[in-house]
Design a protein around this motif. Structure first.
Motif, PDB file in Angstrom:
ATOM      1  N   PRO A  46      36.883  38.392  35.131  1.00 51.12           N
ATOM      2  CA  PRO A  46      35.424  38.537  35.079  1.00 51.12           C
ATOM      3  C   PRO A  46      34.856  38.861  36.457  1.00 51.12           C
ATOM      4  N   VAL A  47      33.935  39.839  36.497  1.00 50.12           N
ATOM      5  CA  VAL A  47      33.255  40.211  37.733  1.00 50.12           C
ATOM      6  C   VAL A  47      31.756  40.275  37.463  1.00 50.12           C
ATOM      7  N   SER A  48      30.980  40.283  38.505  1.00 54.60           N
ATOM      8  CA  SER A  48      29.524  40.214  38.386  1.00 54.60           C
ATOM      9  C   SER A  48      28.926  41.484  37.791  1.00 54.60           C
ATOM     10  N   THR A  49      27.908  41.293  36.949  1.00 58.95           N
ATOM     11  CA  THR A  49      27.026  42.385  36.558  1.00 58.95           C
ATOM     12  C   THR A  49      25.845  42.408  37.520  1.00 58.95           C
ATOM     13  N   ALA A  50      24.886  43.270  37.267  1.00 54.84           N
ATOM     14  CA  ALA A  50      23.693  43.339  38.109  1.00 54.84           C
ATOM     15  C   ALA A  50      22.885  42.056  38.048  1.00 54.84           C
ATOM     16  N   LEU A  51      23.160  41.212  37.045  1.00 50.02           N
ATOM     17  CA  LEU A  51      22.406  39.967  36.877  1.00 50.02           C
ATOM     18  C   LEU A  51      23.157  38.745  37.390  1.00 50.02           C
ATOM     19  N   GLY A  52      24.388  38.933  37.857  1.00 54.04           N
ATOM     20  CA  GLY A  52      25.206  37.798  38.246  1.00 54.04           C
ATOM     21  C   GLY A  52      25.492  37.719  39.729  1.00 54.04           C
ATOM     22  N   HIS A  53      26.659  37.123  40.058  1.00 62.19           N
ATOM     23  CA  HIS A  53      27.026  36.929  41.461  1.00 62.19           C
ATOM     24  C   HIS A  53      28.524  36.673  41.546  1.00 62.19           C
ATOM     25  N   ASN A  54      29.201  37.393  42.447  1.00 60.81           N
ATOM     26  CA  ASN A  54      30.618  37.145  42.717  1.00 60.81           C
ATOM     27  C   ASN A  54      30.753  36.082  43.792  1.00 60.81           C
ATOM     28  N   ASP A  55      31.192  34.911  43.408  1.00 62.24           N
ATOM     29  CA  ASP A  55      31.344  33.810  44.357  1.00 62.24           C
ATOM     30  C   ASP A  55      32.656  33.083  44.051  1.00 62.24           C
ATOM     31  N   PRO A  56      33.700  33.280  44.860  1.00 60.09           N
ATOM     32  CA  PRO A  56      33.725  34.056  46.105  1.00 60.09           C
ATOM     33  C   PRO A  56      33.750  35.562  45.841  1.00 60.09           C
ATOM     34  N   ALA A  57      33.688  36.313  46.924  1.00 58.60           N
ATOM     35  CA  ALA A  57      33.701  37.770  46.816  1.00 58.60           C
ATOM     36  C   ALA A  57      35.007  38.242  46.175  1.00 58.60           C
ATOM     37  N   ILE A  58      34.902  39.343  45.442  1.00 56.94           N
ATOM     38  CA  ILE A  58      36.073  39.908  44.775  1.00 56.94           C
ATOM     39  C   ILE A  58      36.380  41.270  45.388  1.00 56.94           C
ATOM     40  N   PHE A  59      37.643  41.447  45.780  1.00 58.94           N
ATOM     41  CA  PHE A  59      38.077  42.706  46.396  1.00 58.94           C
ATOM     42  C   PHE A  59      39.064  43.413  45.476  1.00 58.94           C
ATOM     43  N   VAL A  60      38.990  44.731  45.488  1.00 55.00           N
ATOM     44  CA  VAL A  60      39.940  45.540  44.736  1.00 55.00           C
ATOM     45  C   VAL A  60      40.531  46.585  45.672  1.00 55.00           C
ATOM     46  N   GLU A  61      41.645  47.163  45.240  1.00 53.84           N
ATOM     47  CA  GLU A  61      42.245  48.264  45.974  1.00 53.84           C
ATOM     48  C   GLU A  61      41.891  49.567  45.269  1.00 53.84           C
ATOM     49  N   VAL A  62      41.357  50.505  46.022  1.00 52.05           N
ATOM     50  CA  VAL A  62      40.959  51.807  45.493  1.00 52.05           C
ATOM     51  C   VAL A  62      41.927  52.855  46.010  1.00 52.05           C
ATOM     52  N   THR A  63      42.531  53.603  45.096  1.00 51.59           N
ATOM     53  CA  THR A  63      43.463  54.664  45.452  1.00 51.59           C
ATOM     54  C   THR A  63      42.768  56.013  45.337  1.00 51.59           C
ATOM     55  N   TYR A  64      42.968  56.846  46.330  1.00 51.35           N
ATOM     56  CA  TYR A  64      42.380  58.183  46.300  1.00 51.35           C
ATOM     57  C   TYR A  64      43.375  59.189  46.863  1.00 51.35           C
ATOM     58  N   ASP A  65      43.149  60.439  46.561  1.00 47.24           N
ATOM     59  CA  ASP A  65      44.069  61.497  46.961  1.00 47.24           C
ATOM     60  C   ASP A  65      43.540  62.191  48.203  1.00 47.24           C
ATOM     61  N   ASP A  66      44.188  61.974  49.331  1.00 43.24           N
ATOM     62  CA  ASP A  66      43.850  62.641  50.584  1.00 43.24           C
ATOM     63  C   ASP A  66      44.552  64.007  50.601  1.00 43.24           C
ATOM     64  N   PRO A  67      43.807  65.094  50.803  1.00 47.47           N
ATOM     65  CA  PRO A  67      44.427  66.423  50.755  1.00 47.47           C
ATOM     66  C   PRO A  67      45.455  66.657  51.844  1.00 47.47           C
ATOM     67  N   ILE A  68      45.449  65.835  52.905  1.00 45.73           N
ATOM     68  CA  ILE A  68      46.407  66.003  54.005  1.00 45.73           C
ATOM     69  C   ILE A  68      47.534  64.975  53.920  1.00 45.73           C
ATOM     70  N   PHE A  69      47.179  63.706  53.718  1.00 46.41           N
ATOM     71  CA  PHE A  69      48.165  62.634  53.764  1.00 46.41           C
ATOM     72  C   PHE A  69      48.587  62.140  52.380  1.00 46.41           C
ATOM     73  N   GLY A  70      48.061  62.777  51.339  1.00 45.47           N
ATOM     74  CA  GLY A  70      48.455  62.378  49.990  1.00 45.47           C
ATOM     75  C   GLY A  70      47.728  61.131  49.521  1.00 45.47           C
ATOM     76  N   GLU A  71      48.384  60.367  48.672  1.00 45.72           N
ATOM     77  CA  GLU A  71      47.751  59.184  48.079  1.00 45.72           C
ATOM     78  C   GLU A  71      47.528  58.101  49.129  1.00 45.72           C
ATOM     79  N   GLN A  72      46.287  57.618  49.197  1.00 47.31           N
ATOM     80  CA  GLN A  72      45.898  56.583  50.144  1.00 47.31           C
ATOM     81  C   GLN A  72      45.238  55.427  49.392  1.00 47.31           C
ATOM     82  N   THR A  73      45.267  54.242  50.006  1.00 48.08           N
ATOM     83  CA  THR A  73      44.671  53.049  49.406  1.00 48.08           C
ATOM     84  C   THR A  73      43.734  52.391  50.404  1.00 48.08           C
ATOM     85  N   THR A  74      42.560  51.976  49.912  1.00 47.43           N
ATOM     86  CA  THR A  74      41.606  51.276  50.765  1.00 47.43           C
ATOM     87  C   THR A  74      41.063  50.072  50.028  1.00 47.43           C
TER      88      THR A  74
END
Length: 341
Positions: A107-135
């Motif tokens: 479960p994560v917060s909607t616009a009406l809620g609150h993440n306590d503690p904060a929730i972090f995710v890993e986002v993967t994206y395709d870098d045209p030079i270095f390929g797949e990256q994660t942040t």
């Protein structure tokens, strides 16, 4: 106050105060993921607004005499349910978003809620030079972080009775422009007292009437100057259109009256993320690529449900007061001051 304003106009999650710094990464993960997350995040806020702007349309089952005019000032508070403060984020539904702890859903917060503690995710994206990256991306929280448990609404309403038993109504909230947030509302309705058609109208102890009303709310937030993401004409536009149908029964006394109703609400909500966004990648502080996205997405949702209202009206000559409580998917309480001529 700015965060409250954003929720009032049902702004998408990635542009709330706590999410702005991460908009670049979320869009980089893909428009489809950003749109899916935002749709789940703002749906409860849209539903709460749809219910909130449909309260107070009537303060009695009986209608004024022919050519009667009534002016009302109505305030309402729509209560936020705990269930609407969260939604289940299932990473199987996303292409490039994963929880850092390996969970597939939580479960994560909607616009009406609150993440306590904060929730972090890993986002993967395709870098045209270095390929797949994660942040790393911190998921946005909602107005629950400020201990806000209701959404307030207010409007000015006027009505006129051109015929016996018929009351034509209109409501309005002028468009407010504050800190780049604009919100406005208007609506029209008609209430018909069915018992006014009966020969025994004057001796019946109750009135039975029906109401049909349309309400429109629109809002926008221009955040181009915030510099969240490089680009132009960046803004969110949101619109809610609803139809309300209610059957009302009430007493017809001189000073104080009680009324109750049952009805159905049907609404459509649209939220658009507009403008140009240049999502970029950096290495050692230097931009190595930039991907331009125009008008990333449009989110549409429906709000439907049954409402039950109970209330009372006190009439002291041309001045009156009323209070009502509505039971629905989002419960609400409203009060009104009424001036009759």
């Amino acid at each position: 106050m700015k965060k409250i304003g954003l929720i009032v106009v049902a702004l998408v999650s990635t542009l709330s105060t706590n999410a702005q710094d991460n908009l670049d990464q979320l869009l980089a993960a893909g428009v489809a993921d950003a749109e899916r997350f935002s749709a789940n995040y703002i749906k409860p806020a849209n539903d709460g607004l749809a219910y909130g702007i449909n309260t107070g349309w009537f303060n009695n089952a009986k209608t004024p005499k022919r050519f009667g005019f009534e002016l009302s000032i109505i305030g309402n508070g729509t209560f936020i349910n705990d269930v609407d403060k969260q939604f289940i984020l299932d990473t199987n539904d996303y292409e490039n978003i994963r929880f850092q702890d390996g969970s597939t859903s939580k479960p994560v917060s909607t616009a009406l809620g609150h993440n306590d503690p904060a929730i972090f995710v890993e986002v993967t994206y395709d870098d045209p030079i270095f390929g797949e990256q994660t942040t790393e991306l911190e998921l946005p929280t909602g107005i629950g972080s400020a201990n806000i448990n209701l959404v307030p609404t207010a409007f000015l309403q006027a009505s006129f009775s051109p015929f016996k038993g018929t009351q034509i109504k209109g409501r309005y909230f002028p468009k407010v422009d504050q800190e780049d947030v604009k919100v406005g509302l208007y609506g029209f309705g008609i209430q018909q007292d069915f018992t006014s058609f009966l020969p025994a109208d004057k001796v019946l102890p109750i009135s039975i009437s029906g109401l049909i009303a349309y309400t429109h709310l629109d809002g926008s937030y221009d955040f181009t100057d915030t510099g969240v993401v490089d680009g132009e004409n960046q803004q969110i536009e949101t619109e809610t259109n609803t139809m309300l149908y209610q059957l009302i029964v009430g007493t017809k006394l001189k000073i104080i009256n009680f009324y109750a109703s049952v009805g159905y609400l049907s609404g459509k909500n649209t939220t658009d993320l507009l403008g140009t966004y240049r999502v970029s990648g950096e290495v050692l502080g230097q931009t190595v690529y930039s991907d331009e996205i125009k008008d990333p997405f449009s989110i549409k949702s429906d709000t439907t449900g049954v409402l039950t209202t109970v209330g009372a009206n006190l009439s002291l000559g041309f001045f009156g007061l009323n209070a009502a409580y509505t039971i629905a998917d989002f419960n609400s309480a409203s009060v009104g001051m009424n001036f009759s001529f």
